[in-house]
Scaffold this active site. Sequence first.
Site, PDB file in Angstrom:
ATOM      1  N   HIS A   1      -4.956  15.066  91.771  1.00  0.00           N
ATOM      2  CA  HIS A   1      -5.098  16.274  92.596  1.00  0.00           C
ATOM      3  C   HIS A   1      -4.407  16.125  93.941  1.00  0.00           C
ATOM      4  O   HIS A   1      -4.665  16.892  94.855  1.00  0.00           O
ATOM      5  CB  HIS A   1      -6.584  16.595  92.771  1.00  0.00           C
ATOM      6  CG  HIS A   1      -7.241  16.870  91.451  1.00  0.00           C
ATOM      7  ND1 HIS A   1      -7.279  18.117  90.882  1.00  0.00           N
ATOM      8  CD2 HIS A   1      -7.824  16.025  90.561  1.00  0.00           C
ATOM      9  CE1 HIS A   1      -7.883  18.040  89.710  1.00  0.00           C
ATOM     10  NE2 HIS A   1      -8.214  16.785  89.487  1.00  0.00           N
TER      11      HIS A   1
ATOM     12  N   GLU B   1      -5.914 -10.490 115.601  1.00  0.00           N
ATOM     13  CA  GLU B   1      -6.887  -9.453 115.250  1.00  0.00           C
ATOM     14  C   GLU B   1      -8.241 -10.085 114.921  1.00  0.00           C
ATOM     15  O   GLU B   1      -9.291  -9.657 115.402  1.00  0.00           O
ATOM     16  CB  GLU B   1      -6.403  -8.657 114.015  1.00  0.00           C
ATOM     17  CG  GLU B   1      -5.129  -7.879 114.219  1.00  0.00           C
ATOM     18  CD  GLU B   1      -3.871  -8.667 113.895  1.00  0.00           C
ATOM     19  OE1 GLU B   1      -3.870  -9.902 114.086  1.00  0.00           O
ATOM     20  OE2 GLU B   1      -2.885  -8.051 113.465  1.00  0.00           O
TER      21      GLU B   1
ATOM     22  N   LYS C   1       4.196 -10.327 114.800  1.00  0.00           N
ATOM     23  CA  LYS C   1       3.113 -10.981 115.548  1.00  0.00           C
ATOM     24  C   LYS C   1       3.648 -11.536 116.867  1.00  0.00           C
ATOM     25  O   LYS C   1       3.037 -11.383 117.924  1.00  0.00           O
ATOM     26  CB  LYS C   1       2.529 -12.148 114.734  1.00  0.00           C
ATOM     27  CG  LYS C   1       1.679 -11.747 113.540  1.00  0.00           C
ATOM     28  CD  LYS C   1       1.102 -13.010 112.895  1.00  0.00           C
ATOM     29  CE  LYS C   1       0.455 -12.742 111.567  1.00  0.00           C
ATOM     30  NZ  LYS C   1       0.012 -13.937 110.859  1.00  0.00           N
TER      31      LYS C   1
ATOM     32  N   GLY D   1      -2.032 -16.922 102.026  1.00  0.00           N
ATOM     33  CA  GLY D   1      -3.076 -15.991 102.465  1.00  0.00           C
ATOM     34  C   GLY D   1      -3.363 -14.912 101.425  1.00  0.00           C
ATOM     35  O   GLY D   1      -4.510 -14.628 101.103  1.00  0.00           O
ATOM     36  N   ARG D   2      -2.319 -14.318 100.861  1.00  0.00           N
ATOM     37  CA  ARG D   2      -2.522 -13.205  99.919  1.00  0.00           C
ATOM     38  C   ARG D   2      -2.925 -13.677  98.532  1.00  0.00           C
ATOM     39  O   ARG D   2      -3.134 -12.860  97.628  1.00  0.00           O
ATOM     40  CB  ARG D   2      -1.277 -12.318  99.886  1.00  0.00           C
ATOM     41  CG  ARG D   2       0.022 -13.049  99.619  1.00  0.00           C
ATOM     42  CD  ARG D   2       1.225 -12.149  99.877  1.00  0.00           C
ATOM     43  NE  ARG D   2       2.488 -12.877  99.831  1.00  0.00           N
ATOM     44  CZ  ARG D   2       3.017 -13.522 100.862  1.00  0.00           C
ATOM     45  NH1 ARG D   2       2.383 -13.559 102.012  1.00  0.00           N
ATOM     46  NH2 ARG D   2       4.184 -14.143 100.751  1.00  0.00           N
TER      47      ARG D   2
ATOM     48  N   LYS E   1      -7.164 -18.213 107.587  1.00  0.00           N
ATOM     49  CA  LYS E   1      -6.508 -19.458 107.166  1.00  0.00           C
ATOM     50  C   LYS E   1      -6.075 -20.252 108.401  1.00  0.00           C
ATOM     51  O   LYS E   1      -6.345 -21.435 108.519  1.00  0.00           O
ATOM     52  CB  LYS E   1      -5.309 -19.104 106.276  1.00  0.00           C
ATOM     53  CG  LYS E   1      -4.527 -20.299 105.824  1.00  0.00           C
ATOM     54  CD  LYS E   1      -3.399 -19.888 104.882  1.00  0.00           C
ATOM     55  CE  LYS E   1      -2.464 -21.053 104.647  1.00  0.00           C
ATOM     56  NZ  LYS E   1      -1.348 -20.715 103.760  1.00  0.00           N
TER      57      LYS E   1
ATOM     58  N   GLU F   1       4.254  -8.166 100.409  1.00  0.00           N
ATOM     59  CA  GLU F   1       4.417  -9.290 101.332  1.00  0.00           C
ATOM     60  C   GLU F   1       5.102 -10.456 100.608  1.00  0.00           C
ATOM     61  O   GLU F   1       5.711 -11.314 101.241  1.00  0.00           O
ATOM     62  CB  GLU F   1       3.051  -9.728 101.894  1.00  0.00           C
ATOM     63  CG  GLU F   1       3.150 -10.461 103.215  1.00  0.00           C
ATOM     64  CD  GLU F   1       1.818 -10.638 103.928  1.00  0.00           C
ATOM     65  OE1 GLU F   1       1.502  -9.820 104.798  1.00  0.00           O
ATOM     66  OE2 GLU F   1       1.095 -11.594 103.605  1.00  0.00           O
TER      67      GLU F   1
HETATM   68  O1  LIG Z   1      -5.885 -15.806 107.299  1.00  0.00           O
HETATM   69  P1  LIG Z   1      -5.047 -15.612 108.512  1.00  0.00           P
HETATM   70  O2  LIG Z   1      -4.374 -16.868 108.936  1.00  0.00           O
HETATM   71  O3  LIG Z   1      -5.859 -15.008 109.628  1.00  0.00           O
HETATM   72  O4  LIG Z   1      -3.881 -14.611 108.148  1.00  0.00           O
HETATM   73  C1  LIG Z   1      -4.150 -13.295 107.747  1.00  0.00           C
HETATM   74  C2  LIG Z   1      -2.964 -12.649 107.131  1.00  0.00           C
HETATM   75  O5  LIG Z   1      -1.871 -12.636 108.029  1.00  0.00           O
HETATM   76  C3  LIG Z   1      -0.662 -12.780 107.302  1.00  0.00           C
HETATM   77  O6  LIG Z   1      -0.073 -13.983 107.674  1.00  0.00           O
HETATM   78  C4  LIG Z   1       0.280 -11.685 107.642  1.00  0.00           C
HETATM   79  O7  LIG Z   1      -0.237 -10.454 107.300  1.00  0.00           O
HETATM   80  C5  LIG Z   1      -1.062 -12.773 105.832  1.00  0.00           C
HETATM   81  O8  LIG Z   1      -0.168 -13.444 105.028  1.00  0.00           O
HETATM   82  C6  LIG Z   1      -2.412 -13.329 105.895  1.00  0.00           C
HETATM   83  O9  LIG Z   1      -3.126 -13.036 104.739  1.00  0.00           O
END
Ligand SMILES: O=P(O)(O)OC[C@H]1O[C@](O)(CO)[C@@H](O)[C@@H]1O
Length: 555
Positions: free
Chosen positions: A396, A224, A515, A279-280, A218, A365
């Site tokens: 199990h 990452e 972060k 995002g979620r 987003k 979240e």
């Molecule tokens: O889509 P982006 O901006 O890379 O963010 C990834 C994820 O990082 C977060 O901001 C934190 O985990 C989430 O809300 C989001 O889904």
Amino acid sequence: MPITTEQSSHAGSPPALHQPIHAALQQHYETLRDVHLRELFAADPARFEHFSLQVGDIFLDYSKNRITDTTLQLLMQLAETADVAGWRERMFQGDTINNTEHRAVLHTALRNRSNTPVLVDGENVMPAVNAVIAQMSAFAERVRSGTWTGYTGKPIVDVVNVGIGGSDLGPHMVYQALKAYRHPRLNMHYVSNVDGAHIVEKLESLDPETTLFIVASKTFTTQETMTNAHHARHWFLQHAADDAHIAKHFVAVSTNREAVMGFGIDPENMFGFWDWVGGRYSLWSAIGLSVVLAVGAENFIALLDGAHAMDQHFRDAPLECNMPVILALLGVWYSNYFGAESQVILPYDHYLRSLPLYLQQADMESNGKSVDRDGNAVDYATGPIIWGTSGINGQHAFYQLIHQGTRLIPADFIISVTPPTDLHAQHDILMANFLAQTEALMRGRTLQETRDGGVTPPYAPKVFAGNHPSNALLLTALTPHTLGMLIALYEHKIFVQGIVWNLNSYDQWGVELGKQLAKCIQPELNAAEPVTTHDASTNGLINRYRQQRAQQRAI
Ligand SMILES: O=P(O)(O)OC[C@H]1O[C@](O)(CO)[C@@H](O)[C@@H]1O
């Protein structure tokens, strides 16, 4: 030194859990806490009919909950006190209900198949939503038909979605769930972890000539994702050798056009979405591109249709027969009155095995908050710990604790009536276990039953108290439509709980803090001098890592 939160006055009325209805529920809890579910079933032969509900292809049996009619009436009053209906309308209408980020919350517009206008700042967002769906469909058609080729003219075979959190968990879970609908040539892969092992291992088996990367972020700033995306580009260019080929192998899904261009992706190959999609909650947006590629636009639209059907139910059905509202209030009942700390999600479906992982982000979240929407510390429990796995495997592993442990763990059991394969007898075994577990959790086993049941002494350790609540969700079949309904059901459940707890379910400041700190620490790991700027533990760990890495590098 206690950590304090900035207090601000409540804009509206006190939270529902500070109002008289809360005392009424507490009193009611005292009358019900020692009543066994066996008694409740014995008292009402129609309890199953009474406490069950069908919406589309989802049937919910909530009769194995520690509730009576009075419980539900009081919980509905709690929802009314919290103005769930008003907030629901505010969300659907595009009001700025994400108050800390000053944003609307409109994942429902992404699947608004009625196409009625949805306004954000006075502008109807539906034309833009539909345009992105059309763009994704056209692109997917080219890739699926083989007319979109790689730099050596071969059709795409592997697609790697590089993303994390909401830009990974949703599409990944849906891709797994809809295996029966997948394109035979195309394989989707999901790389999320910044641990180099994830992408290195993935790339080992891929051919750069036939691999397409979707950089899904987003913000297009998530460390990452951007680190993995840069590594993927480096790997690709080692083979393709010419930047001009990137256009055929890298596309982006983002709200950040400048950053996408800065990465070197042609804006023609960018699929946009908007800051009013959390995002979620973004699986329904262009973040679902890998799903469109895998199962085709028609099936993706069926997923959207399913979610829209649940949206309509949630928006229109009276609270007392509204499936997301019922699930949400049952959760509140256990969290805020019985003191339950967690909620276990148990899909008896191999293809839904990632649903618990997906719901962890969606729920925790969203509602993992200790301050309300105005920043006041709350004095009641909020979002539960969400956990779980494929149910039959869980039997199990950890079910022992649910049956005989000291904690109350409400459980959602989910199964599809239609078997996913032609191994019908195996599906009956799965179903039998599903039913046996909900029954055993509810009934338990008395001392007398243990003695009579042919069990060898000692009897007492083999007695089960039972009275463990569960919901059973029966899907007619795991189709795109039903899956869309199921995911939207949980999204709205989370929404209702957030309203009852007076939270902003759509920000995630705790994650943002982590972060920021990681960005400060990263350069310190290679600092020339010992680091002294943190607490003793963090300094000690950084310096130990620095020394050991330096020694390793010197060898
Ligand atoms: O889509 P982006 O901006 O890379 O963010 C990834 C994820 O990082 C977060 O901001 C934190 O985990 C989430 O809300 C989001 O889904």
